[in-house]
Scaffold this active site. Structure first.
Site, short mmCIF file in Angstrom:
data_model
loop_
_atom_site.label_atom_id
_atom_site.label_comp_id
_atom_site.label_asym_id
_atom_site.label_seq_id
_atom_site.Cartn_x
_atom_site.Cartn_y
_atom_site.Cartn_z
N ASN A 21 44.40 -44.76 79.19
CA ASN A 21 45.07 -43.80 80.05
C ASN A 21 44.05 -42.85 80.66
OD1 ASN A 21 45.87 -43.09 77.04
ND2 ASN A 21 46.03 -41.11 78.06
N ASP A 22 44.13 -41.54 80.46
CA ASP A 22 43.40 -40.57 81.27
C ASP A 22 41.91 -40.87 81.48
OD1 ASP A 22 45.83 -39.45 80.68
OD2 ASP A 22 45.03 -37.67 79.72
N TRP A 35 49.83 -47.57 73.42
CA TRP A 35 49.14 -46.33 73.06
C TRP A 35 48.91 -46.30 71.55
CZ3 TRP A 35 49.29 -42.08 70.00
CH2 TRP A 35 48.56 -40.96 70.40
N PHE A 41 41.17 -36.94 72.11
CA PHE A 41 41.95 -36.83 73.34
C PHE A 41 41.04 -36.45 74.52
CE2 PHE A 41 46.71 -36.33 72.17
CZ PHE A 41 46.63 -37.41 71.31
N SER A 42 41.66 -36.17 75.65
CA SER A 42 40.94 -36.05 76.92
C SER A 42 39.94 -34.90 76.96
CB SER A 42 41.93 -35.91 78.07
OG SER A 42 42.60 -37.12 78.29
N ARG A 57 44.91 -28.51 74.95
CA ARG A 57 44.09 -29.71 75.15
C ARG A 57 43.49 -29.83 76.56
NH1 ARG A 57 49.39 -31.37 74.28
NH2 ARG A 57 50.50 -32.34 76.02
N ASP A 58 42.65 -30.87 76.68
CA ASP A 58 42.08 -31.37 77.93
C ASP A 58 41.08 -30.40 78.57
OD1 ASP A 58 44.00 -33.27 77.38
OD2 ASP A 58 45.41 -32.55 78.91
N GLU A 102 49.03 -30.69 81.98
CA GLU A 102 47.95 -31.44 81.35
C GLU A 102 46.75 -31.58 82.29
OE1 GLU A 102 49.61 -34.22 77.99
OE2 GLU A 102 50.12 -35.07 79.95
N TRP A 144 53.68 -42.19 83.01
CA TRP A 144 54.34 -42.24 81.70
C TRP A 144 55.80 -42.67 81.81
CZ3 TRP A 144 51.35 -42.39 77.68
CH2 TRP A 144 50.13 -41.71 77.68
#
Length: 332
Positions: free
Chosen positions: A38-39, A63, A98-99, A170-171, A226, A309
């Site tokens: 994904n990202d 995922w 994560f991202s 996050r991110d 996000e 998504w």
């Protein structure tokens, strides 16, 4: 840090690559070595090449615990696959790496800043899931191999201003400003179900301090914002995010989980973005989690996850790989 889990994932990926012919992949769009992606992450220019990492679960096309895959390019058209860069293994990221983003350090090393998602407890919550928290972590490498920072995490829930969630934090997108400081924008869900973009600052990219709330949703333009990105472009400041659960406004924001571009001016005194205009980034169904980089010749290039998504069920479950990146595009 043990290399056992990383080596296992790399070996698995290499075995899967032998089973997927070039004819089974697109010519120009980046795909994972195997399994799910994904990202886009860590999109940056380092050692005369463009580096692109991505959220990756090599073991299935569903995922799963997030790894970081890795490709490089000289021209943003032809990509070379490198061994995957990170696996979830530490207490602070055992649920997933994560991202995040990447930047070159003055000493010539490549710095990756990402969200580590770790389990808080072995006791399940009411929904059956184990509780987790999200913190910001670092890894440093040479463009192929990366070591996680021994003092991870570098930004934790204790650094979040009042009213913010430690679960949805996050991110990070990192950059170096003309004042010599490193900055990062990070998404944070608020206790009332809205979202805000937090700005952090560092003198060395390793020790971070909270600065301010750059912008916030205020019950409009979706919930969790996000994958934020923030930069100057053509005399304006631009904030990109990928909000969840957006509601349509006229002809805009019909994708549910979509994209948002806020254009305005930075109020240096209040350290906030004064919004002048807002719009979708892309009007296609399949575009999310975009990330940009600045090129050596001054251009701003963006790439996104060419998926949504809300449409994951519409796919071939027998495929050896799932999802791909958009073509890079120049912004103005």
């Amino acid at each position: 840090m043990s290399k056992e889990k990383l080596n296992k994932a790399r070996e698995f990926e290499q075995e899967q690559l032998k089973r997927i012919s070039p004819e089974e992949r697109p010519c120009y769009h980046v795909t994972g070595g195997s399994g799910w992606i994904n990202d886009p992450n860590g999109f940056s220019f380092y050692k005369d090449e463009y580096h692109l990492f991505y959220q990756y679960h090599p073991y299935s096309n569903e995922w799963g615990p997030m790894h970081w895959g890795h490709v490089t390019s000289k021209d943003l058209i032809t990509w070379e696959r490198l061994p995957l860069a990170m696996v979830p293994e530490e207490s602070y990221d055992n649920f997933g790496c994560f991202s995040g983003s990447g930047i070159e350090l003055p000493n010539g090393r490549h710095l990756l800043m990402y969200t580590g998602v770790g389990y808080v407890s072995d006791i399940p919550m009411a929904n059956g899931e184990l509780p987790t928290h999200q913190t910001q972590c670092l890894a440093v490498g040479d463009g192929t191999d990366y070591e996680k920072y021994e003092k991870n995490p570098v930004i934790t829930g204790e650094d979040i201003p009042a009213g913010g969630s430690k679960v949805d934090f996050r991110d990070p997108k990192i950059w170096k400003e003309n004042d010599g400081f490193y900055y990062a924008v990070i998404s944070n869900m608020t206790d009332d179900g809205n979202s805000r973009i937090l700005l952090f600052r560092s003198a060395d990219a390793f020790q971070w301090q909270y600065v301010c709330v750059l912008d916030h949703s205020d019950e409009k333009l979706g919930k969790m914002w996000e994958c934020p990105d923030f930069f100057e472009l053509d005399g304006k400041h631009v904030l990109l995010t990928s909000p969840q659960d957006m509601l349509p406004e006229g002809l805009e924001y019909h994708n549910g989980n979509g994209t948002l571009c806020i254009i305005g001016e930075m109020d240096q005194d209040k350290c906030t973005l004064k919004e002048q205009f807002a719009q979708s980034v892309d009007y296609g169904i399949d575009f999310y989690a975009m990330q940009t980089l600045g090129t050596p010749d001054g251009r701003r290039i963006m790439i996104g996850w060419m998926q949504n998504w809300d449409t994951l069920a519409h796919r071939d479950n027998d495929s050896k790989w799932f999802a791909q990146m958009s073509l890079p595009r120049e912004l103005s």
